[in-house]
Design an enzyme around this catalytic site. Sequence first.
Site, PDB file in Angstrom:
ATOM      1  N   ASP A 146      43.572 -14.366  30.218  1.00 52.29           N
ATOM      2  CA  ASP A 146      43.011 -15.269  29.503  1.00 52.29           C
ATOM      3  C   ASP A 146      43.495 -15.556  28.182  1.00 52.29           C
ATOM      4  O   ASP A 146      42.770 -15.836  27.209  1.00 52.29           O
ATOM      5  CB  ASP A 146      41.270 -14.911  29.271  1.00 52.29           C
ATOM      6  CG  ASP A 146      40.409 -15.833  28.871  1.00 52.29           C
ATOM      7  OD1 ASP A 146      40.488 -17.345  28.786  1.00 52.29           O
ATOM      8  OD2 ASP A 146      39.385 -15.332  28.076  1.00 52.29           O
ATOM      9  N   ASP A 180      40.543  -9.283  23.346  1.00 49.56           N
ATOM     10  CA  ASP A 180      39.461  -9.530  24.348  1.00 49.56           C
ATOM     11  C   ASP A 180      40.304  -9.498  25.890  1.00 49.56           C
ATOM     12  O   ASP A 180      40.866 -10.249  26.516  1.00 49.56           O
ATOM     13  CB  ASP A 180      39.070 -11.141  24.267  1.00 49.56           C
ATOM     14  CG  ASP A 180      38.154 -11.292  23.151  1.00 49.56           C
ATOM     15  OD1 ASP A 180      37.447 -10.513  22.775  1.00 49.56           O
ATOM     16  OD2 ASP A 180      37.942 -12.298  22.494  1.00 49.56           O
TER      17      ASP A 180
END
EC number: 2.7.11.1
Length: 186
Positions: free
Chosen positions: A124, A140
């Site tokens: 991501d 993240d």
Amino acid sequence: MVFRAVSGKKFVAVKIFKMSTLKFMSIRKYIEGDQRFSKIRIDRNDIVPVWVRKEYTNLMALENAHVPAPKPIGFFKNILVMSYIGTKSGPAPQLKDVEIDEGIYDQVIDGMRRMYANRIVHADLSEYNMLFHRKVYFIDLAQAVDMDHPMAAEFLERDIVNVSNFFQKHGIETDPDKIREYIKKK
């Protein structure tokens, strides 16, 4: 949600995961194909603690690979504690809010290469999942997968395209084919 807290004389980042913000079906694909988590039962009630453990595990993997990321400190249920990236005044800015140059681009591509060499794909990666505080930090990482994940190649390709597009918008000449070749080079 990520908060800054104090531990001893140092700031730490405390990330609290809420079930209401996690979409069970969308995050399931990142867990089910990851062999590191194959023995863990996944249902709606257990997804948050598994997701927290997955981010902790991925942060540990990046630390071992010498990829700049928050250092994992510990986790419990829906809470992850890690090193704080920033100053007394506030957290380090996301890459989207930083003046971009070729040196930053090189750091990102080098980080992607180190992850790949250690069998990790961010899955991501974008200007929202990197911070800049004297250097680039990858953040993240709950969705990051091992190279054995059936969608690892697809996730890597998406990361390459996202990174290439971001830097092109900032006037850096990029080529997804050359990025891919560099990342996969032994």
